[in-house]
Design a protein around this motif. Structure first.
Motif, PDB file in Angstrom:
ATOM      1  N   TYR A  49       0.684  38.497  77.166  1.00  0.00           N
ATOM      2  CA  TYR A  49      -0.021  37.543  76.330  1.00  0.00           C
ATOM      3  C   TYR A  49      -0.174  36.239  77.005  1.00  0.00           C
ATOM      4  O   TYR A  49       0.666  35.933  77.907  1.00  0.00           O
ATOM      5  CB  TYR A  49       0.458  37.462  74.965  1.00  0.00           C
ATOM      6  CG  TYR A  49      -0.383  37.141  73.650  1.00  0.00           C
ATOM      7  CD1 TYR A  49      -1.141  38.311  73.122  1.00  0.00           C
ATOM      8  CD2 TYR A  49      -0.833  35.778  73.494  1.00  0.00           C
ATOM      9  CE1 TYR A  49      -2.029  38.104  72.135  1.00  0.00           C
ATOM     10  CE2 TYR A  49      -1.920  35.454  72.488  1.00  0.00           C
ATOM     11  CZ  TYR A  49      -2.530  36.599  71.770  1.00  0.00           C
ATOM     12  OH  TYR A  49      -3.369  36.315  70.829  1.00  0.00           O
ATOM     13  N   GLU A  54      -5.650  31.501  75.842  1.00  0.00           N
ATOM     14  CA  GLU A  54      -6.614  32.128  74.927  1.00  0.00           C
ATOM     15  C   GLU A  54      -7.645  31.304  74.286  1.00  0.00           C
ATOM     16  O   GLU A  54      -8.861  31.799  74.122  1.00  0.00           O
ATOM     17  CB  GLU A  54      -5.518  32.787  73.888  1.00  0.00           C
ATOM     18  CG  GLU A  54      -6.332  33.507  72.690  1.00  0.00           C
ATOM     19  CD  GLU A  54      -5.611  34.008  71.742  1.00  0.00           C
ATOM     20  OE1 GLU A  54      -6.014  35.052  71.006  1.00  0.00           O
ATOM     21  OE2 GLU A  54      -4.214  33.766  71.645  1.00  0.00           O
ATOM     22  N   GLY A  60     -13.169  37.213  80.848  1.00  0.00           N
ATOM     23  CA  GLY A  60     -12.020  37.579  81.764  1.00  0.00           C
ATOM     24  C   GLY A  60     -10.380  37.801  81.301  1.00  0.00           C
ATOM     25  O   GLY A  60     -10.409  37.729  80.245  1.00  0.00           O
ATOM     26  N   SER A  61      -9.819  38.241  82.200  1.00  0.00           N
ATOM     27  CA  SER A  61      -8.453  38.314  81.486  1.00  0.00           C
ATOM     28  C   SER A  61      -7.448  37.220  81.867  1.00  0.00           C
ATOM     29  O   SER A  61      -7.572  36.577  82.888  1.00  0.00           O
ATOM     30  CB  SER A  61      -7.865  39.636  82.388  1.00  0.00           C
ATOM     31  OG  SER A  61      -6.324  39.761  82.039  1.00  0.00           O
ATOM     32  N   ASN A  62      -6.462  36.886  81.099  1.00  0.00           N
ATOM     33  CA  ASN A  62      -5.358  35.700  81.236  1.00  0.00           C
ATOM     34  C   ASN A  62      -4.197  36.194  81.502  1.00  0.00           C
ATOM     35  O   ASN A  62      -3.103  35.385  81.235  1.00  0.00           O
ATOM     36  CB  ASN A  62      -5.686  34.799  79.972  1.00  0.00           C
ATOM     37  CG  ASN A  62      -7.172  34.209  79.830  1.00  0.00           C
ATOM     38  OD1 ASN A  62      -7.870  34.017  80.766  1.00  0.00           O
ATOM     39  ND2 ASN A  62      -7.513  34.008  78.734  1.00  0.00           N
ATOM     40  N   ASN A 118      -1.363  46.505  70.794  1.00  0.00           N
ATOM     41  CA  ASN A 118      -1.117  46.739  72.137  1.00  0.00           C
ATOM     42  C   ASN A 118      -0.939  48.160  72.400  1.00  0.00           C
ATOM     43  O   ASN A 118      -0.806  48.455  73.530  1.00  0.00           O
ATOM     44  CB  ASN A 118       0.020  45.908  72.417  1.00  0.00           C
ATOM     45  CG  ASN A 118       0.167  45.844  74.259  1.00  0.00           C
ATOM     46  OD1 ASN A 118      -0.620  45.196  74.804  1.00  0.00           O
ATOM     47  ND2 ASN A 118       1.394  46.067  74.555  1.00  0.00           N
ATOM     48  N   ASN A 146      -8.526  47.257  71.799  1.00  0.00           N
ATOM     49  CA  ASN A 146      -9.602  47.419  72.802  1.00  0.00           C
ATOM     50  C   ASN A 146     -10.208  48.918  72.512  1.00  0.00           C
ATOM     51  O   ASN A 146      -9.345  49.909  72.604  1.00  0.00           O
ATOM     52  CB  ASN A 146      -9.050  47.448  74.171  1.00  0.00           C
ATOM     53  CG  ASN A 146      -8.622  45.671  74.306  1.00  0.00           C
ATOM     54  OD1 ASN A 146      -9.369  44.907  73.838  1.00  0.00           O
ATOM     55  ND2 ASN A 146      -7.968  45.650  75.163  1.00  0.00           N
ATOM     56  N   TYR A 169     -12.740  44.456  84.772  1.00  0.00           N
ATOM     57  CA  TYR A 169     -11.395  44.024  84.064  1.00  0.00           C
ATOM     58  C   TYR A 169     -10.793  44.666  82.861  1.00  0.00           C
ATOM     59  O   TYR A 169     -11.735  45.219  82.335  1.00  0.00           O
ATOM     60  CB  TYR A 169     -11.298  42.364  83.883  1.00  0.00           C
ATOM     61  CG  TYR A 169     -12.388  41.876  83.122  1.00  0.00           C
ATOM     62  CD1 TYR A 169     -11.945  41.607  81.546  1.00  0.00           C
ATOM     63  CD2 TYR A 169     -13.744  41.606  83.407  1.00  0.00           C
ATOM     64  CE1 TYR A 169     -12.939  40.962  80.689  1.00  0.00           C
ATOM     65  CE2 TYR A 169     -14.463  41.052  82.395  1.00  0.00           C
ATOM     66  CZ  TYR A 169     -14.213  40.666  81.040  1.00  0.00           C
ATOM     67  OH  TYR A 169     -15.021  40.441  79.962  1.00  0.00           O
ATOM     68  N   SER A 170      -9.763  44.704  82.684  1.00  0.00           N
ATOM     69  CA  SER A 170      -9.204  45.111  81.369  1.00  0.00           C
ATOM     70  C   SER A 170      -9.032  43.966  80.305  1.00  0.00           C
ATOM     71  O   SER A 170      -8.705  43.075  80.763  1.00  0.00           O
ATOM     72  CB  SER A 170      -7.626  45.841  81.516  1.00  0.00           C
ATOM     73  OG  SER A 170      -7.999  46.933  82.352  1.00  0.00           O
ATOM     74  N   LYS A 171      -9.757  44.298  79.035  1.00  0.00           N
ATOM     75  CA  LYS A 171      -9.879  43.125  78.262  1.00  0.00           C
ATOM     76  C   LYS A 171      -8.310  42.802  77.736  1.00  0.00           C
ATOM     77  O   LYS A 171      -7.574  43.734  77.480  1.00  0.00           O
ATOM     78  CB  LYS A 171     -10.698  43.435  77.023  1.00  0.00           C
ATOM     79  CG  LYS A 171     -12.174  43.184  77.211  1.00  0.00           C
ATOM     80  CD  LYS A 171     -12.803  43.178  76.082  1.00  0.00           C
ATOM     81  CE  LYS A 171     -14.375  42.554  76.154  1.00  0.00           C
ATOM     82  NZ  LYS A 171     -15.177  42.601  74.801  1.00  0.00           N
ATOM     83  N   ASP A 172      -7.921  41.495  77.483  1.00  0.00           N
ATOM     84  CA  ASP A 172      -6.525  41.389  76.929  1.00  0.00           C
ATOM     85  C   ASP A 172      -6.531  41.577  75.163  1.00  0.00           C
ATOM     86  O   ASP A 172      -7.649  41.526  74.771  1.00  0.00           O
ATOM     87  CB  ASP A 172      -6.275  39.849  76.919  1.00  0.00           C
ATOM     88  CG  ASP A 172      -6.374  39.287  78.554  1.00  0.00           C
ATOM     89  OD1 ASP A 172      -6.507  40.148  79.356  1.00  0.00           O
ATOM     90  OD2 ASP A 172      -6.272  38.256  78.764  1.00  0.00           O
ATOM     91  N   LYS A 174      -5.769  40.079  72.147  1.00  0.00           N
ATOM     92  CA  LYS A 174      -5.768  38.630  71.572  1.00  0.00           C
ATOM     93  C   LYS A 174      -5.842  38.756  69.902  1.00  0.00           C
ATOM     94  O   LYS A 174      -6.864  39.471  69.407  1.00  0.00           O
ATOM     95  CB  LYS A 174      -7.086  38.004  71.933  1.00  0.00           C
ATOM     96  CG  LYS A 174      -7.135  37.740  73.656  1.00  0.00           C
ATOM     97  CD  LYS A 174      -8.431  36.963  74.104  1.00  0.00           C
ATOM     98  CE  LYS A 174      -8.493  36.927  75.491  1.00  0.00           C
ATOM     99  NZ  LYS A 174      -9.701  36.049  75.971  1.00  0.00           N
TER     100      LYS A 174
END
Length: 220
Positions: A49, A54, A60-62, A118, A146, A169-172, A174
């Motif tokens: 996370y 955020e 993008g991914s963080n 998750n 997701n 990319y894979s989404k975070d 959130k």
């Protein structure tokens, strides 16, 4: 392509050995749950996370292992939760204490919703949690799950060029996570994103990891 790259398991282990040094600067604290609720976990128990980015970087991914503001979370028992975090970005509990005690049920519910969101297909819990509570956690978590394993964004060229940039990319996950025992450091509040796409915690560590990867795999 080298032989070890043809074996997914070996390649995965090789990548892991390269990633671990990037996380050695993260500080560890144990969150002790002093409420009547218990922690749950899932079939994807390690949560990545980034509360810091955020609210600052929506695209993008963080949650890359070298990214500024990274948090790694793991439920380790119904009453304990491990938190690895970027100490330059966050203040967690009291500075000198390795154990953070929370008696706030909202903290526990927020972490449980995150664990559920998750997960892949299963969540795990003991008999101390009731069915209505689990149903409530799932009802909240499903809004953050997701739907796809990866996202692809396309950026077309400007003018007569027909080239395009494809960003995959894979989404975070959130959930707008807010916890009573975590706050931003004063210096982090003053951090400016600028026009950077990636914000690393320590570029020297990244360069060293790249050097070791090249050394191990015979790349120049």
């Amino acid at each position: 392509m080298r032989a070890q790259y043809n074996n997914p398991s070996v390649f995965s282990l090789a990548v892991t050995t390269n990633v671990i040094p990037l996380t050695m600067d993260l500080k560890l604290k144990i969150i002790l749950n002093n409420t009547d609720e218990v922690f749950i976990t899932s079939d994807n128990p390690v949560i990545r996370y980034n509360q810091f980015l955020e609210k600052r970087k929506p695209f993008g991914s963080n949650v890359g292992f070298a990214v500024k503001g990274l948090e790694l979370m793991l439920p380790i028992s119904p009453k304990m939760f491990a938190l690895f975090y970027d100490s330059s970005g966050y203040k967690v509990g009291h500075k000198k204490d390795d154990l953070v005690v929370t008696d706030n049920p909202t903290d526990i519910r927020a972490l449980n919703v995150l664990s559920c969101a998750n997960g892949y297909k299963n969540v795990y819990f003991n008999h101390d949690i009731s069915q209505p509570v689990i149903r409530d956690i799932y009802a909240k978590a499903k809004n953050y799950r997701n739907q796809y394993k990866a996202t692809a964004d396309r950026y077309d060229s400007v003018g007569d060029k027909i080239d395009s940039l494809i960003h995959v990319y894979s989404k975070d996950v959130k959930t707008n996570l807010q916890l009573s025992f975590i706050s931003e450091q004063k210096r982090a509040k003053k951090y400016e994103l600028g026009d950077q796409v990636v914000h690393v915690r320590n570029q020297a560590w990244v360069d060293e990891a790249d050097r070791l990867w090249a050394l191990r795999h015979g790349e120049s």
